[in-house]
Write an enzyme that holds these catalytic residues in place. Sequence first.
Site, mmCIF file in Angstrom:
data_model
loop_
_atom_site.group_PDB
_atom_site.id
_atom_site.type_symbol
_atom_site.label_atom_id
_atom_site.label_comp_id
_atom_site.label_asym_id
_atom_site.label_seq_id
_atom_site.Cartn_x
_atom_site.Cartn_y
_atom_site.Cartn_z
ATOM 1 N N ASN A 93 0.822 -1.217 0.000
ATOM 2 C CA ASN A 93 0.000 0.000 0.000
ATOM 3 C C ASN A 93 0.855 1.265 0.000
ATOM 4 O OD1 ASN A 93 0.789 -0.546 2.653
ATOM 5 N ND2 ASN A 93 -1.065 0.317 3.564
ATOM 6 N N HIS A 183 -5.729 -9.472 4.453
ATOM 7 C CA HIS A 183 -6.114 -8.559 5.536
ATOM 8 C C HIS A 183 -7.595 -8.832 5.759
ATOM 9 C CE1 HIS A 183 -6.319 -4.309 7.329
ATOM 10 N NE2 HIS A 183 -7.584 -4.686 7.226
ATOM 11 N N ASP A 309 3.516 -5.919 11.383
ATOM 12 C CA ASP A 309 2.629 -4.874 10.826
ATOM 13 C C ASP A 309 3.213 -3.494 11.145
ATOM 14 O OD1 ASP A 309 0.642 -3.591 9.478
ATOM 15 O OD2 ASP A 309 -0.993 -4.205 10.802
HETATM 16 O O1 DOR Z 1 -3.113 -0.265 11.249
HETATM 17 C C1 DOR Z 1 -2.850 -0.492 10.080
HETATM 18 N N1 DOR Z 1 -2.012 0.298 9.388
HETATM 19 N N2 DOR Z 1 -3.420 -1.536 9.476
HETATM 20 C C2 DOR Z 1 -3.303 -1.727 8.142
HETATM 21 O O2 DOR Z 1 -3.828 -2.679 7.643
HETATM 22 C C3 DOR Z 1 -2.555 -0.773 7.307
HETATM 23 C C4 DOR Z 1 -1.542 -0.076 8.113
HETATM 24 C C5 DOR Z 1 -0.934 1.097 7.401
HETATM 25 O O3 DOR Z 1 -0.601 0.985 6.224
HETATM 26 O O4 DOR Z 1 -0.765 2.140 8.031
#
Ligand code: DOR
Length: 432
Positions: A93, A183, A309
Amino acid sequence: MTHIVVKGGTVVDGRIKAEADVVIDSETRRIVEVGPDLSGDQIIDAVGCYVCPGFVDLHSHLRQPGGEAAETIETGARSAALGGYTAVVAMPNTNPCMDSAAVINEVYALGKDAACEVIPSGAITVGRGGEELAPVGELYDLGVRVFTDDGTGVQDPALMRTALEYAKGISDAGDQDIVFAQHCEVSALSAGGVMNESEVSSKLGLAGQPSEAEELMVARDIALSRLTQMPVHMQHVSTKRSVELIREAKEAGINVTAEATPHHFTLTDEKCESFDPVFKVHPPLRGSADVAAVKVGLADGTIDCIATDHAPHTADSKAMPFDQAPPGMIGLETAFALANTELDLDIEQIVQLMSVRPAEIAGITDRHGCSIEVDSVANLSVVDPKVEWTVDAAASASKSSNSPFHGMKLRGKVKHTICNGEVVVKDCEAQR
Ligand code: DOR
């Protein structure tokens, strides 16, 4: 030729646990000797430490391209190396997202000089938009093995089924498997929620995300894995019922794997009572029964690995009110210490969860998560399990400091990291 000798430690590779020195040839980047009383040109002191295969993180947001104010591949990889990681899988992302050969090649190029191996994941759908399949075959040809739309789940079950069936053809014809990492979040149920839906959210007057938003997609993807005979990896599992569903699926022989994050095995949604956005994350921090179930899942092998994460965000964005701030927490430099402090597991189990299993899932066992023996590629993490330290978020090598563990006293620290035959962290200091 330089021979690096890792001296005085206890080798733990998931198979054996024995006191031994390890000699690395920095030219071939491989281990050349393992045994007692070895010598070399450069000594790395491992007295009182465990010498483990380098950790592998299946879930890091390195933000590049596009999010360089929060992190770059260089800073994220340095943070990873300080956390004992020799490989991280970079989430897609970014902006633009990792759905094309051009962006995947850019990530490979930026990762070439990084302090650990940076492995791009590929998006499952174009722009992670959930509507059209990304060029999975083209990305596979570039070496991509982990596909995910992380940040969101693939909502459409028919599209997810098509993705799995299409990838099965590619996997079967190729030399290595593809794994889809999901996810798990049904957006229609979680929409608008900024924390776990619970008594705490009611009390705080914050909109919640029910556990079921996660569990429905876990159940759906177990069904799709069974239907397509394709592996599905469940990302950041956070609820008790998710753990139970995965346990039942594994007992039924379905090809699913799972990860849990340090924040989901240590913190509960009560942390949100502070209204501090550092505790905002997706999936959200849950209740104490969920935390307990995640811990049991890690101990009994239902959950295959610990993944961070790691999600850096700028100080400005995290200074917004709780309901407006972006979700995410940094975590690469604290993961080992949290596992060592908070989980009732021995070092062999931690090595399985942080190195051996994630390397298997990512398909990189030729160089990570390997036995510590002659001829293995020298990817090693040397950890002191006893030393106590206090987390200082501002001292992180990450460009961001959004750690929910700031100020916490932890036991166990990564002392040295050797990545591809090079000492990249020595005495807790990054060397590049
Ligand atoms: O808390 C999160 N942050 N969950 C996610 O799935 C994406 C991530 C982010 O890219 O900041």
